[in-house]
Design a protein around this motif. Structure first.
Motif, mmCIF file in Angstrom:
data_model
loop_
_atom_site.group_PDB
_atom_site.id
_atom_site.type_symbol
_atom_site.label_atom_id
_atom_site.label_comp_id
_atom_site.label_asym_id
_atom_site.label_seq_id
_atom_site.Cartn_x
_atom_site.Cartn_y
_atom_site.Cartn_z
ATOM 1 N N GLY A 71 0.843 -1.191 0.000
ATOM 2 C CA GLY A 71 0.000 0.000 0.000
ATOM 3 C C GLY A 71 0.876 1.237 0.000
ATOM 4 N N LYS A 72 0.243 2.375 -0.281
ATOM 5 C CA LYS A 72 1.011 3.605 -0.465
ATOM 6 C C LYS A 72 0.399 4.735 0.359
ATOM 7 C CE LYS A 72 2.668 6.382 -4.304
ATOM 8 N NZ LYS A 72 2.368 6.769 -5.676
ATOM 9 N N GLY A 73 1.236 5.643 0.807
ATOM 10 C CA GLY A 73 0.743 6.797 1.567
ATOM 11 C C GLY A 73 -0.038 6.348 2.787
ATOM 12 N N ALA A 74 -1.229 6.946 2.964
ATOM 13 C CA ALA A 74 -2.072 6.577 4.118
ATOM 14 C C ALA A 74 -2.487 5.116 4.044
ATOM 15 C CB ALA A 74 -3.311 7.456 4.154
ATOM 16 N N GLY A 75 -2.404 4.536 2.835
ATOM 17 C CA GLY A 75 -2.818 3.143 2.652
ATOM 18 C C GLY A 75 -1.739 2.132 3.008
ATOM 19 N N PHE A 76 -0.564 2.613 3.432
ATOM 20 C CA PHE A 76 0.517 1.672 3.739
ATOM 21 C C PHE A 76 0.115 0.739 4.883
ATOM 22 C CE2 PHE A 76 4.135 0.048 6.022
ATOM 23 C CZ PHE A 76 4.922 -0.448 4.998
ATOM 24 N N GLY A 77 0.291 -0.555 4.635
ATOM 25 C CA GLY A 77 -0.058 -1.563 5.645
ATOM 26 C C GLY A 77 -1.448 -2.143 5.423
ATOM 27 N N TYR A 78 -2.239 -1.485 4.578
ATOM 28 C CA TYR A 78 -3.613 -1.939 4.355
ATOM 29 C C TYR A 78 -3.769 -2.742 3.061
ATOM 30 C CZ TYR A 78 -4.604 0.971 8.327
ATOM 31 O OH TYR A 78 -4.598 1.496 9.591
ATOM 32 N N ASN A 79 -2.641 -3.101 2.478
ATOM 33 C CA ASN A 79 -2.653 -4.006 1.319
ATOM 34 C C ASN A 79 -1.663 -5.127 1.634
ATOM 35 O OD1 ASN A 79 -3.402 -4.241 -1.777
ATOM 36 N ND2 ASN A 79 -1.243 -4.773 -1.557
ATOM 37 N N ILE A 80 -2.183 -6.323 1.748
ATOM 38 C CA ILE A 80 -1.333 -7.443 2.159
ATOM 39 C C ILE A 80 -1.315 -8.512 1.078
ATOM 40 C CG2 ILE A 80 -1.044 -9.280 3.876
ATOM 41 C CD1 ILE A 80 -2.351 -7.379 5.917
ATOM 42 N N ASN A 81 -0.111 -8.887 0.677
ATOM 43 C CA ASN A 81 0.044 -9.973 -0.290
ATOM 44 C C ASN A 81 0.776 -11.135 0.354
ATOM 45 O OD1 ASN A 81 -1.078 -9.019 -2.818
ATOM 46 N ND2 ASN A 81 0.486 -7.426 -2.715
ATOM 47 N N VAL A 82 0.255 -12.323 0.133
ATOM 48 C CA VAL A 82 0.897 -13.534 0.639
ATOM 49 C C VAL A 82 1.177 -14.437 -0.562
ATOM 50 C CG1 VAL A 82 0.718 -15.456 2.253
ATOM 51 C CG2 VAL A 82 -0.475 -13.313 2.755
ATOM 52 N N SER B 152 7.039 -13.655 9.748
ATOM 53 C CA SER B 152 7.785 -12.736 10.612
ATOM 54 C C SER B 152 7.918 -11.356 9.978
ATOM 55 C CB SER B 152 9.135 -13.320 11.040
ATOM 56 O OG SER B 152 9.946 -13.488 9.933
ATOM 57 N N GLU B 153 7.989 -11.324 8.649
ATOM 58 C CA GLU B 153 8.017 -10.027 7.970
ATOM 59 C C GLU B 153 6.700 -9.267 8.196
ATOM 60 O OE1 GLU B 153 8.215 -9.653 3.564
ATOM 61 O OE2 GLU B 153 10.367 -9.747 3.897
ATOM 62 N N TYR B 154 5.601 -10.002 8.089
ATOM 63 C CA TYR B 154 4.281 -9.394 8.338
ATOM 64 C C TYR B 154 4.203 -8.864 9.768
ATOM 65 C CZ TYR B 154 -0.501 -9.479 10.114
ATOM 66 O OH TYR B 154 -1.656 -9.164 10.769
ATOM 67 N N GLU B 155 4.692 -9.678 10.699
ATOM 68 C CA GLU B 155 4.581 -9.278 12.107
ATOM 69 C C GLU B 155 5.442 -8.064 12.420
ATOM 70 O OE1 GLU B 155 5.238 -12.950 14.225
ATOM 71 O OE2 GLU B 155 3.123 -13.539 13.979
ATOM 72 N N LYS B 156 6.550 -7.949 11.716
ATOM 73 C CA LYS B 156 7.466 -6.827 11.974
ATOM 74 C C LYS B 156 6.994 -5.547 11.287
ATOM 75 C CE LYS B 156 11.752 -6.671 10.354
ATOM 76 N NZ LYS B 156 12.914 -7.415 9.862
ATOM 77 N N LEU B 157 6.523 -5.651 10.046
ATOM 78 C CA LEU B 157 6.272 -4.447 9.246
ATOM 79 C C LEU B 157 4.810 -4.031 9.130
ATOM 80 C CD1 LEU B 157 8.766 -5.262 6.349
ATOM 81 C CD2 LEU B 157 9.093 -3.602 8.197
ATOM 82 N N VAL B 158 3.904 -4.980 9.162
ATOM 83 C CA VAL B 158 2.508 -4.642 8.885
ATOM 84 C C VAL B 158 1.651 -4.654 10.153
ATOM 85 C CG1 VAL B 158 0.445 -5.317 7.572
ATOM 86 C CG2 VAL B 158 2.721 -5.531 6.542
ATOM 87 N N ARG B 159 1.877 -5.638 10.995
ATOM 88 C CA ARG B 159 1.066 -5.776 12.189
ATOM 89 C C ARG B 159 1.044 -4.498 13.049
ATOM 90 N NH1 ARG B 159 -0.222 -8.268 16.920
ATOM 91 N NH2 ARG B 159 -1.874 -9.797 16.632
ATOM 92 N N PRO B 160 2.215 -3.827 13.219
ATOM 93 C CA PRO B 160 2.207 -2.594 14.012
ATOM 94 C C PRO B 160 1.283 -1.523 13.427
ATOM 95 C CG PRO B 160 4.466 -3.352 13.691
ATOM 96 C CD PRO B 160 3.594 -4.204 12.814
ATOM 97 N N VAL B 161 1.208 -1.452 12.101
ATOM 98 C CA VAL B 161 0.320 -0.459 11.468
ATOM 99 C C VAL B 161 -1.142 -0.793 11.778
ATOM 100 C CG1 VAL B 161 -0.441 0.542 9.262
ATOM 101 C CG2 VAL B 161 1.967 -0.112 9.573
ATOM 102 N N LEU B 162 -1.493 -2.085 11.644
ATOM 103 C CA LEU B 162 -2.881 -2.489 11.866
ATOM 104 C C LEU B 162 -3.263 -2.455 13.353
ATOM 105 C CD1 LEU B 162 -3.076 -5.561 9.431
ATOM 106 C CD2 LEU B 162 -3.868 -3.226 9.020
ATOM 107 N N SER B 163 -2.250 -2.479 14.218
ATOM 108 C CA SER B 163 -2.528 -2.504 15.667
ATOM 109 C C SER B 163 -2.730 -1.106 16.233
ATOM 110 C CB SER B 163 -1.359 -3.171 16.414
ATOM 111 O OG SER B 163 -1.094 -4.436 15.874
ATOM 112 N N LYS B 164 -2.469 -0.094 15.446
ATOM 113 C CA LYS B 164 -2.558 1.292 15.932
ATOM 114 C C LYS B 164 -3.944 1.649 16.418
ATOM 115 C CE LYS B 164 0.586 3.345 12.837
ATOM 116 N NZ LYS B 164 0.598 4.121 11.626
#
Ligand SMILES: [Zn+2]
Length: 382
Positions: A214-225, A370-382
């Motif tokens: 994701g980009k800008g305010a959308g960072f962390g709200y687009n997840i690819n697995v 672990s990448e998800y937990e380090k980089l994305v989870r903190p954004v979604l946990s806000k």
């Protein structure tokens, strides 16, 4: 529309879609839509007071205009006769091998999108679950056809739910990356999009890597697995629960829109994964347990028999009608008197990848987690 308070699930049935043919040898067979309906009916999955079938007969004016450009819609309209193709159409992706011109191309597109829009309105109005097997065209862009998709009914449904004030998330478990949907919401933190798919290193549309977040305010709200070739049910379910379900839980949507393509199965002729419908339906059940409101859309699946069994299991799950394995036909307290009515005859044989290839798949899965937990989870946990 006011829904019967007992109605749990609505099966949207755009029956006429099944009559269209993209091209005689094209892998996408619209007849899947009537075949799924037929099998669900044969299994008694429409004959319970908590579910109903809603036929979608009339296309709704203006439905494509909700997402697609006027120029692109005009191309589809001009191609509707089925025999006129020009350079302008080709520049919009219409008339290729994957997206051929066919008779009724515009009518097909409008009816498919109408059914998904109607499903979105049902969810907005309080219906718990709705399923449009004639939707899920996640590759289409606003002005271009792509990957068997002429219109993006998924975006249209998500936008409608968002507009109705629902907090909405998108989950895509088709074997292909949901690139058209990703693109539409890439900068939008109000719609979480999660796609699990075969890696873009080995499969169309050649993207959907974990770093696309994701980009800008959308960072962390687009997840690819991205899934490696030979990924089996176990590896898929690990990634599904640790990333997709975790992210959805943190985001806490009112409604989950799901693209439930069945082309992840080992017997699919276009992909390279080793899943079965057991892993598929366990994922859907895990989702449903946590999120009672699901708008389900079809999607890929190029082994017709797989598609039909997979989506019949999907509908049974959404409708809350459990078919007991090895137990002849008791459902909703009614004995249907048909020994063939058991869940087990819809299930695939279980299949697992093993040995060093499995260890390698597990290692890669753990790295993604672990990448998800380090980089994305903190954004979604806000
Ligand atoms: Zn697909």
């Amino acid at each position: 529309m006011t829904e019967n308070t007992q109605t749990k699930a609505v099966f949207l049935y755009p029956r006429r879609l099944a009559e269209y043919v993209f091209a005689p040898d094209h892998p996408f067979k619209p007849e899947r839509i009537s075949r799924v309906y037929d099998l669900c009916r044969q299994k008694g999955l429409f004959s319970h007071p908590s579910v109903r079938v809603e036929e979608v007969l009339e296309p709704e004016e203006g439905v494509l205009e909700r997402f697609h450009t006027p120029q692109y819609i005009e191309m589809l309209r001009r191609a509707n006769g089925g025999n006129n193709l020009d350079a302008a159409m080709l520049s919009h992706g219409i008339g290729t091998m994957e997206n051929p011109v066919f008779a009724g191309i515009y009518d097909f597109s409008v009816l498919s999108a109408t059914a998904s829009l109607r499903a979105a309105r049902l969810l907005a109005g309080g219906t718990l679950c709705a399923f449009n097997p004639g939707g899920g065209f996640h590759h289409a862009h606003a002005d271009r056809a792509s990957g068997f998709c002429y219109i993006n009914d998924v975006v249209i449904a998500l936008e409608e739910l968002k507009r109705s004030g629902k907090r909405v998330a998108y989950l895509d478990i088709d074997a292909h990356h949901g690139d058209g949907v990703q693109e539409a919401f890439y900068q939008d933190p109000e719609v979480l999009t999660v796609s699990l798919h075969e890696s873009g290193k080995t499969l169309f549309p050649w993207g959907g890597f974990a770093g696309e977040r994701g980009k800008g305010a959308g960072f962390g709200y687009n997840i690819n697995v991205p899934l490696e070739p030979s990924t089996d049910d176990e590896v898929f379910l690990l990634l599904f629960s640790r990333i997709a379900l975790d992210a959805l839980t943190l985001f806490d949507p009112d409604v989950v829109v799901g693209q439930f393509g069945t082309d992840t199965f080992s017997t699919d002729p276009l992909t390279h994964l080793r899943m079965t419908n057991n892993g598929y339906i366990e994922a859907v059940a895990g989702l449903h347990e946590r999120f009672p409101r699901i708008l389900a859309l079809g999607g890929g699946g190029y082994n017709l028999d797989n598609v039909v069994r997979g989506w019949t299991l999907l509908w049974a799950e959404l409708a809350g009608l459990k078919l007991e394995e090895g137990y002849g036909g008791a459902m909703g307290g009614v004995f249907l008197g048909d020994a063939s009515i058991v869940d087990s005859d819809l299930r695939d044989m279980r299949l697992f990848t093993s040995g060093p290839p499995k260890e390698s798949l597990m290692e890669k899965a753990e790295a993604l987690i672990s990448e998800y937990e380090k980089l994305v989870r903190p954004v979604l946990s806000k």
